[in-house]
Every structure is written in C-alpha cells, then in structure tokens.
Design a protein around this motif. Structure first.
Motif, PDB file in Angstrom:
ATOM      1  N   PRO A   1      47.276  34.465  28.810  1.00 14.51           N
ATOM      2  CA  PRO A   1      46.084  33.739  28.367  1.00 14.51           C
ATOM      3  C   PRO A   1      44.900  34.022  29.282  1.00 14.51           C
ATOM      4  O   PRO A   1      45.037  34.665  30.335  1.00 14.51           O
ATOM      5  CB  PRO A   1      46.525  32.275  28.444  1.00 14.51           C
ATOM      6  CG  PRO A   1      47.590  32.268  29.485  1.00 14.51           C
ATOM      7  CD  PRO A   1      48.291  33.586  29.379  1.00 14.51           C
ATOM      8  N   LEU A   2      43.744  33.529  28.892  1.00 16.05           N
ATOM      9  CA  LEU A   2      42.521  33.827  29.637  1.00 16.05           C
ATOM     10  C   LEU A   2      42.589  33.326  31.068  1.00 16.05           C
ATOM     11  O   LEU A   2      42.176  34.032  31.996  1.00 16.05           O
ATOM     12  CB  LEU A   2      41.322  33.208  28.910  1.00 16.05           C
ATOM     13  CG  LEU A   2      39.950  33.430  29.574  1.00 16.05           C
ATOM     14  CD1 LEU A   2      39.634  34.914  29.681  1.00 16.05           C
ATOM     15  CD2 LEU A   2      38.861  32.700  28.799  1.00 16.05           C
ATOM     16  N   TRP A   3      43.125  32.104  31.278  1.00 16.97           N
ATOM     17  CA  TRP A   3      43.170  31.570  32.635  1.00 16.97           C
ATOM     18  C   TRP A   3      44.003  32.459  33.555  1.00 16.97           C
ATOM     19  O   TRP A   3      43.661  32.653  34.725  1.00 16.97           O
ATOM     20  CB  TRP A   3      43.725  30.143  32.629  1.00 16.97           C
ATOM     21  CG  TRP A   3      45.187  30.025  32.353  1.00 16.97           C
ATOM     22  CD1 TRP A   3      45.780  29.805  31.155  1.00 16.97           C
ATOM     23  CD2 TRP A   3      46.253  30.137  33.311  1.00 16.97           C
ATOM     24  NE1 TRP A   3      47.147  29.771  31.289  1.00 16.97           N
ATOM     25  CE2 TRP A   3      47.468  29.961  32.594  1.00 16.97           C
ATOM     26  CE3 TRP A   3      46.317  30.353  34.682  1.00 16.97           C
ATOM     27  CZ2 TRP A   3      48.714  30.003  33.209  1.00 16.97           C
ATOM     28  CZ3 TRP A   3      47.552  30.409  35.294  1.00 16.97           C
ATOM     29  CH2 TRP A   3      48.729  30.229  34.573  1.00 16.97           C
ATOM     30  N   LYS A   4      45.094  33.009  33.016  1.00 20.28           N
ATOM     31  CA  LYS A   4      45.957  33.863  33.823  1.00 20.28           C
ATOM     32  C   LYS A   4      45.271  35.180  34.154  1.00 20.28           C
ATOM     33  O   LYS A   4      45.399  35.694  35.274  1.00 20.28           O
ATOM     34  CB  LYS A   4      47.267  34.112  33.077  1.00 20.28           C
ATOM     35  CG  LYS A   4      48.284  34.919  33.864  1.00 20.28           C
ATOM     36  CD  LYS A   4      49.591  35.036  33.102  1.00 20.28           C
ATOM     37  CE  LYS A   4      50.592  35.886  33.852  1.00 20.28           C
ATOM     38  NZ  LYS A   4      51.886  35.999  33.134  1.00 20.28           N
ATOM     39  N   LYS A   5      44.534  35.729  33.204  1.00 14.53           N
ATOM     40  CA  LYS A   5      43.790  36.964  33.468  1.00 14.53           C
ATOM     41  C   LYS A   5      42.800  36.771  34.606  1.00 14.53           C
ATOM     42  O   LYS A   5      42.672  37.617  35.493  1.00 14.53           O
ATOM     43  CB  LYS A   5      43.056  37.416  32.203  1.00 14.53           C
ATOM     44  CG  LYS A   5      43.956  37.881  31.077  1.00 14.53           C
ATOM     45  CD  LYS A   5      43.126  38.296  29.868  1.00 14.53           C
ATOM     46  CE  LYS A   5      44.005  38.726  28.699  1.00 14.53           C
ATOM     47  NZ  LYS A   5      43.205  39.095  27.513  1.00 14.53           N
ATOM     48  N   VAL A   6      42.067  35.649  34.584  1.00 12.98           N
ATOM     49  CA  VAL A   6      41.071  35.382  35.633  1.00 12.98           C
ATOM     50  C   VAL A   6      41.758  35.185  36.978  1.00 12.98           C
ATOM     51  O   VAL A   6      41.307  35.706  38.001  1.00 12.98           O
ATOM     52  CB  VAL A   6      40.230  34.146  35.255  1.00 12.98           C
ATOM     53  CG1 VAL A   6      39.308  33.761  36.405  1.00 12.98           C
ATOM     54  CG2 VAL A   6      39.416  34.415  33.990  1.00 12.98           C
ATOM     55  N   VAL A   7      42.886  34.462  36.988  1.00 17.16           N
ATOM     56  CA  VAL A   7      43.570  34.159  38.246  1.00 17.16           C
ATOM     57  C   VAL A   7      44.116  35.418  38.898  1.00 17.16           C
ATOM     58  O   VAL A   7      43.877  35.683  40.083  1.00 17.16           O
ATOM     59  CB  VAL A   7      44.704  33.136  37.996  1.00 17.16           C
ATOM     60  CG1 VAL A   7      45.648  33.074  39.183  1.00 17.16           C
ATOM     61  CG2 VAL A   7      44.118  31.755  37.741  1.00 17.16           C
ATOM     62  N   TYR A   8      44.869  36.231  38.148  1.00 20.55           N
ATOM     63  CA  TYR A   8      45.459  37.406  38.808  1.00 20.55           C
ATOM     64  C   TYR A   8      44.422  38.473  39.099  1.00 20.55           C
ATOM     65  O   TYR A   8      44.585  39.278  40.015  1.00 20.55           O
ATOM     66  CB  TYR A   8      46.650  37.952  38.019  1.00 20.55           C
ATOM     67  CG  TYR A   8      46.373  38.685  36.733  1.00 20.55           C
ATOM     68  CD1 TYR A   8      45.769  39.933  36.718  1.00 20.55           C
ATOM     69  CD2 TYR A   8      46.780  38.156  35.502  1.00 20.55           C
ATOM     70  CE1 TYR A   8      45.553  40.621  35.536  1.00 20.55           C
ATOM     71  CE2 TYR A   8      46.563  38.840  34.322  1.00 20.55           C
ATOM     72  CZ  TYR A   8      45.944  40.068  34.347  1.00 20.55           C
ATOM     73  OH  TYR A   8      45.716  40.756  33.173  1.00 20.55           O
ATOM     74  N   SER A   9      43.345  38.501  38.336  1.00 18.45           N
ATOM     75  CA  SER A   9      42.300  39.485  38.600  1.00 18.45           C
ATOM     76  C   SER A   9      41.491  39.124  39.845  1.00 18.45           C
ATOM     77  O   SER A   9      41.117  40.008  40.617  1.00 18.45           O
ATOM     78  CB  SER A   9      41.386  39.598  37.386  1.00 18.45           C
ATOM     79  OG  SER A   9      40.391  40.576  37.599  1.00 18.45           O
ATOM     80  N   CYS A  10      41.238  37.845  40.051  1.00 19.95           N
ATOM     81  CA  CYS A  10      40.431  37.407  41.197  1.00 19.95           C
ATOM     82  C   CYS A  10      41.247  37.286  42.479  1.00 19.95           C
ATOM     83  O   CYS A  10      40.675  37.273  43.569  1.00 19.95           O
ATOM     84  CB  CYS A  10      39.765  36.066  40.889  1.00 19.95           C
ATOM     85  SG  CYS A  10      38.502  36.136  39.597  1.00 19.95           S
TER      86      CYS A  10
END
Length: 409
Positions: free
Chosen positions: A250-259
């Motif tokens: 999901p979007l939240w996971k994309k932001v977390v692992y990317s940042c």
C-alpha cells in the motif's frame, strides 16, 4: 430519493464514498497525463498526489503555478459533475519552504486561508513533536473530562471500573497506535484513573485498597483487567511490524521503505532499522519494561513458505530454530550464495492433492554438512501461493526441519 438523502441518513456515508471515489480517479488520471505534478518522496521517488478519508482530502504538489491552477480546475469540474460544493473557506494552504509572495498569490487563486504546521488531521496533530507532553494534552483533557469526580459520587467501585476500562480502551487507542507515549503522559493517565477509582462518595480522595499493579493485571491472573497504557502502546505499535510484512504494497508502506532505506519484502528484524526520524523510528525501536518480551515478539515473527521466491534461505526466519545465518554462522561465512532465495535453491517434485513439495539441491545439503537427502521438506498450499508472515508459537504448515537440530555450530 428524488429529494436526495438527508445528512445523518445511514446510506449517506456509502453514497458519499462512491462519489468522492470519482475525485480520486480524476486526480490519478491527471497525474498520469502530466497535467498535475505530484510530490515525489524517498529513494524510490514515490509519487504522492492526494490522500482521502471520508470527506477529508489532502492534495500534495510542489510549488508549481500550473499544477495549482490545474488542481483548481479539476475541483471545479468535480463540483459541476457531482453537484457537491467544496467549501474553500474551510480549506487551508500549508506551505513548506515556499516564498511568501507565491503563497499569498495561491491563497487568492484558491480563495482559502494560509496555515502552518502543526495542524490537526483526523484529530491527530501533524507536524508536532510527539515527544512533547503538550502534544498529548488533548488525550489527557479528554480522559480527565470523562473521569470527572462528580461521576464518582454516583458510581460504585464496579461502575467506576467499567467506566475506566471504557475510557482507556476507546479514547486513547487511536493515538497509541500511531505515536509512542511519553512516560510522563502515562503517569498522568494512571494518576487520573487512581483518583477516580479510589475516590470517596463525597468526592474526596480515598485510600487505595490494593496495589495499582494488581488493578492493571489481567483477570485470569487475579487482577481487575484495567491494563497498562505503556504495554498497550507498545502492542499497538508492534502491529506495524506485522503489517509491514503482511500487506502487499500500500501507499504507506511505499513511503516508509523508500524514506527509511528498507526492503519491502523482508522482515524488519532482518534489516538495518532507522535511528533517526519521527514516528517510524519509535515503531522500529519499541521499548518494553522487560527486554526479553520485546526480543521474543520480534524474533518470533517468521515467514510461512509458499513458492519460496521471496524468502532468503540464510537470512530470513522460516524455521522454528530462527534464521539459518544465526544458527549456523560458520556455514554462512563460507557460502557463496548468501542472498539466495529458497525457491531458487529448491526443486519441485510431484504435486500431491494440490500441494507442492520442495526439496533442496544436493550441493546445498553438502554445504550444510549432511549427506542425508531431504534435509528440509516444504509443503506449499498451492502452486502460485506466495510467502506470507506467520505469528509466533504457531506451527508452520508443511515445514519439517529434518536433521537441522542435530547439526552443531
């Protein structure tokens, strides 16, 4: 139905969600066509254009005049198509490191007011320091309001206990599931509960009949089952460890692992966790009163094997004994395939009743120092079944360790 639905009608939320989903699709199409430039964040340049929850919408964009104008046009088209009217007087423009003249010009274009962080979104403060006590003051105020002493005058001990459990299990859970609670806030909440529970009929503070630890203890251990706010906070934060592995992307996971430079398909316990940052840093470094509880919760998260393509043979936890890297460090040090996936080092045998059996190659068995065939036999639920996260203490279906326990370090 000709007159529409009144606000408060049970069908109103469902109808509204269906309508605002059109706005979601309009924004997504505008981003794909290049009409709107999204905010790009993190290592993988995750595109963030908008977030929606019921009737609340946040739009993200860089400080670009054309994007702001296209957003304004898109919202106007949505108004004309849906019949809904957007209240720009209640809307806010929140700039970050933008020129003041540009901000004022955009506020005039949109007809909205300028605001600054921290702001409240879904009753959660955004941009505020979660470690400050004043950030959690709304929680304390609400608990204090619910546990007024005048209510203690009309309730017996059992009624007070029910009210305390109701307040603690409802009001603060939403906050506790997102941010780490400071110790001073937890002590203040416990103080409010104590005063309310032991207060006398005339409202004066009474004497405690039992230790507060006994009040917090579960009923099956002889307590009253109120619970510890700090333990509840740690448990709610730990669910993000579970969701990080369990949920696809999901979007939240994309932001977390990317940042935070994390790998999305691996357990957090096998990765280098961030030591700086906001809430996610606190989630990664959960603290318990007893350290062995934290270690047990984290190390017990394991992977249930499907096709074996997303699970690393050495580094991931997929057996009861833990990761093979830690169990057999000498074998790992001489291996030239340290990052190999289980699916790549196994061969499929005959499927029986819709299940797959994987058996390690002979060269991998020799690497483990065993001449027996079938050191590990993995029975998978289906041909296309993916690897999933498993919870502690549960038997891993179809996984047998064979002679692994006999191998010595």
């Amino acid at each position: 139905m000709e007159r529409g639905l009144r606000q408060g009608d049970p069908l109103f939320p469902f109808l509204f969600v269906l309508v605002v989903d059109v706005l979601h699709r309009m924004v997504g199409e505008a981003v794909r066509n290049g009409r709107i430039s999204p905010l790009v964040v993190g290592r993988d340049r995750v595109e963030l254009s908008h977030l929606q929850f019921a009737d609340d919408t946040i739009l993200f964009c860089p400080p670009d005049d054309e994007t702001m104008q296209n957003y304004k046009r898109l919202l106007r088209w949505f108004e004309l198509m849906s019949g809904l009217s957007i209240n720009f007087d209640k809307s806010s423009l929140i700039p970050l490191n933008c020129e003041e003249q540009w901000v004022q010009r955009m506020c005039r274009l949109w007809g909205c007011k300028e605001d600054t962080l921290p702001v409240k979104y879904l009753r959660v403060p955004l941009g505020a320091n979660p470690r400050l006590i004043k950030t959690r003051k709304p929680i304390i105020d609400k608990v204090e309001e619910k546990l007024n002493l005048w209510k203690a005058k009309v309730l017996n001990k059992a009624g007070k206990l029910v009210l305390i459990k109701s307040v603690m299990n409802s009001l603060s859970v939403y906050y506790l599931s997102l941010y780490k609670m400071p110790k001073a806030v937890a002590e203040k909440l416990i103080s409010l509960q104590r005063i309310f529970l032991w207060s006398k009929e005339d409202g004066r503070q009474g004497m405690a009949l039992v230790k507060w630890e006994l009040v917090q203890a579960p009923k099956k251990f002889g307590g009253l089952g109120v619970g510890d706010a700090m333990i509840r906070n740690a448990s709610l934060l730990f669910k993000w460890w579970w969701r990080f592995v369990k949920e696809d992307c999901p979007l939240w996971k994309k932001v977390v692992y990317s940042c935070n430079n994390l790998r999305p398909n691996e357990l957090l316990s096998t990765q280098v966790l961030p030591i700086r940052g906001g809430p996610w840093k606190d989630i990664c470094h959960i603290e318990f009163k007893e350290q062995h509880l934290r270690d047990r919760m984290i190390t017990s998260l394991a992977i249930e094997i499907g096709d074996g393509r997303m699970t690393r043979f050495w580094e991931d936890v997929w057996l009861h004994c833990g990761s093979l890297k830690d169990r057999f460090p000498r074998f790992f040090s001489v291996s030239n395939q340290c990052s190999l996936a289980i699916g790549d080092c196994a061969t499929r045998r005959n499927a029986i009743r819709g299940c797959n059996q994987l058996q390690l190659h002979e060269d991998h068995l020799e690497m483990l120092g065993s001449t027996k065939s079938g050191v590990v036999c993995l029975v998978c639920p289906g041909v296309e079944c993916m690897d999933i996260c498993a919870w502690p203490g549960l038997d891993f279906p179809g996984v047998t360790e064979g002679p692994f326990p006999e191998l010595d370090r």
